[in-house]
Design a protein around this motif. Structure first.
Motif, short mmCIF file in Angstrom:
data_model
loop_
_atom_site.label_atom_id
_atom_site.label_comp_id
_atom_site.label_asym_id
_atom_site.label_seq_id
_atom_site.Cartn_x
_atom_site.Cartn_y
_atom_site.Cartn_z
N PRO A 54 0.83 -1.21 0.00
CA PRO A 54 0.00 0.00 0.00
C PRO A 54 0.86 1.26 0.00
O PRO A 54 1.90 1.32 0.67
CB PRO A 54 -0.79 -0.12 1.32
CG PRO A 54 -0.74 -1.57 1.68
CD PRO A 54 0.59 -2.05 1.19
N GLY A 55 0.41 2.25 -0.75
CA GLY A 55 1.04 3.57 -0.71
C GLY A 55 0.24 4.50 0.17
O GLY A 55 0.74 5.00 1.18
N HIS A 56 -1.02 4.71 -0.18
CA HIS A 56 -1.88 5.62 0.58
C HIS A 56 -3.33 5.34 0.20
O HIS A 56 -3.65 5.06 -0.96
CB HIS A 56 -1.52 7.07 0.24
CG HIS A 56 -2.20 8.10 1.09
ND1 HIS A 56 -2.23 8.05 2.47
CD2 HIS A 56 -2.88 9.23 0.75
CE1 HIS A 56 -2.88 9.10 2.94
NE2 HIS A 56 -3.30 9.82 1.92
N ARG A 57 -4.19 5.34 1.20
CA ARG A 57 -5.65 5.22 1.03
C ARG A 57 -6.07 3.91 0.37
O ARG A 57 -7.05 3.85 -0.35
CB ARG A 57 -6.20 6.41 0.24
CG ARG A 57 -6.11 7.74 0.99
CD ARG A 57 -6.60 8.91 0.16
NE ARG A 57 -7.96 8.67 -0.35
CZ ARG A 57 -8.57 9.42 -1.26
NH1 ARG A 57 -7.92 10.48 -1.76
NH2 ARG A 57 -9.78 9.14 -1.67
N ILE A 58 -5.33 2.83 0.65
CA ILE A 58 -5.67 1.52 0.11
C ILE A 58 -5.09 0.45 1.02
O ILE A 58 -4.03 0.63 1.62
CB ILE A 58 -5.16 1.38 -1.34
CG1 ILE A 58 -5.81 0.18 -2.04
CG2 ILE A 58 -3.64 1.28 -1.38
CD1 ILE A 58 -5.60 0.18 -3.55
N SER A 59 -5.81 -0.67 1.12
CA SER A 59 -5.32 -1.80 1.92
C SER A 59 -4.49 -2.73 1.05
O SER A 59 -4.50 -2.65 -0.18
CB SER A 59 -6.52 -2.57 2.49
OG SER A 59 -7.25 -3.20 1.44
N LEU A 60 -3.77 -3.63 1.69
CA LEU A 60 -2.93 -4.55 0.95
C LEU A 60 -3.76 -5.48 0.06
O LEU A 60 -3.43 -5.66 -1.12
CB LEU A 60 -2.08 -5.38 1.91
CG LEU A 60 -1.19 -6.45 1.27
CD1 LEU A 60 -0.23 -5.84 0.26
CD2 LEU A 60 -0.43 -7.24 2.34
N THR A 61 -4.82 -6.05 0.59
CA THR A 61 -5.60 -6.98 -0.23
C THR A 61 -6.24 -6.28 -1.43
O THR A 61 -6.28 -6.84 -2.53
CB THR A 61 -6.68 -7.68 0.61
OG1 THR A 61 -7.50 -6.69 1.27
CG2 THR A 61 -6.06 -8.58 1.67
N THR A 62 -6.70 -5.06 -1.24
CA THR A 62 -7.27 -4.32 -2.37
C THR A 62 -6.19 -3.94 -3.37
O THR A 62 -6.41 -3.98 -4.58
CB THR A 62 -8.00 -3.07 -1.86
OG1 THR A 62 -9.03 -3.47 -0.96
CG2 THR A 62 -8.65 -2.29 -3.00
N ALA A 63 -5.00 -3.59 -2.87
CA ALA A 63 -3.89 -3.27 -3.77
C ALA A 63 -3.55 -4.47 -4.64
O ALA A 63 -3.33 -4.33 -5.86
CB ALA A 63 -2.68 -2.83 -2.96
N ILE A 64 -3.51 -5.66 -4.05
CA ILE A 64 -3.23 -6.87 -4.82
C ILE A 64 -4.30 -7.06 -5.90
O ILE A 64 -3.99 -7.37 -7.06
CB ILE A 64 -3.17 -8.10 -3.89
CG1 ILE A 64 -1.97 -8.00 -2.96
CG2 ILE A 64 -3.12 -9.39 -4.70
CD1 ILE A 64 -1.98 -9.02 -1.84
N ASP A 65 -5.56 -6.88 -5.53
CA ASP A 65 -6.66 -7.05 -6.50
C ASP A 65 -6.49 -6.10 -7.68
O ASP A 65 -6.68 -6.50 -8.84
CB ASP A 65 -8.00 -6.80 -5.82
CG ASP A 65 -8.38 -7.91 -4.85
OD1 ASP A 65 -7.79 -9.01 -4.93
OD2 ASP A 65 -9.27 -7.68 -4.01
#
Length: 224
Positions: free
Chosen positions: A188-199
């Motif tokens: 994650p960079g900003h305003r996002i979770s790890l699982t959503t970033a992967i998606d």
């Protein structure tokens, strides 16, 4: 779709290493690692190359439609290179030109993919965090190599991932975007979770190792 990109913070860039590290530690408190995204219709990749024996920093931004990854817009900004490369302080070398390239856009992207790290950084403040905090845009770090942390072997199947761990904290994911090809490092960079970033990374990755966002930005940043 056109809107002005406003920076919520600004600071000097010509800092000593100790000053830059202190600033990273201060700004890292502003990083948000949970999902605070509006509906994502546009995605952007940012990358940096160098010209004239590294004296000129060349920053590229490519904006795509998220639904079909078709091209919308691209910009390039060139600026005198403001500092030498120091591991862990990449953003102080590259961000000024990237911000200049982002400012040229007529479309402000809903999500930025950075060629580099997010929180997978010794001070949890890689280039994706720095850009995200300064622009207040959701951002993801997509690194081709590991900066910090340890991980277990990644299964060979496309979409498989394992946690990237540092000091007992999950700071990212080691993600296999193509079977039989070296994984990439997502955080994650900003305003996002790890699982959503992967998606989002997987959704923007087609038949190449890198997502189309940073893959296209890399080509633009390195072309003459």
């Amino acid at each position: 779709m056109s809107k002005q990109l406003n920076y919520c913070n600004s600071h000097p860039w010509n800092l000593s290493p100790s000053e830059a590290i202190a600033l990273q530690r201060k700004l890292s408190a502003q990083v948000i690692t949970e999902d605070r995204l509006d509906p994502v219709q546009t995605v952007a990749g940012v990358d940096v190359g160098f010209e004239d024996r590294d004296s000129i920093t060349r920053a590229a931004v490519v904006v795509l439609r998220f639904d079909d990854l078709s091209f919308i817009e691209q910009t390039v900004a060139r600026q005198p290179t403001c500092s030498r490369y120091i591991p862990g302080l990449l953003s102080f070398r590259e961000c000024p030109a990237i911000l200049a390239a982002l400012a040229q856009l007529t479309v402000t992207p809903d999500l930025i993919f950075c060629d580099g790290q997010g929180i997978a950084h010794p001070r949890r403040f890689g280039i994706a965090c720095h850009l995200g905090v300064l622009t207040n845009l959701p951002s993801i770090g997509v690194g081709k190599s590991r900066l910090v942390g340890r991980h277990e072997p990644v299964p060979e199947m496309r979409g498989s991932w394992v946690p990237l761990i540092d000091k007992e904290e999950t700071i990212g994911a080691v993600l296999r975007t193509r079977s039989g090809v070296s994984p990439i490092f997502v955080s994650p960079g900003h305003r996002i979770s790890l699982t959503t970033a992967i998606d989002y990374v997987m959704a923007c990755t087609t038949r190449y190792r890198l997502p189309e966002t940073t893959r296209n930005a890399d080509k633009l940043a390195s072309s003459k």
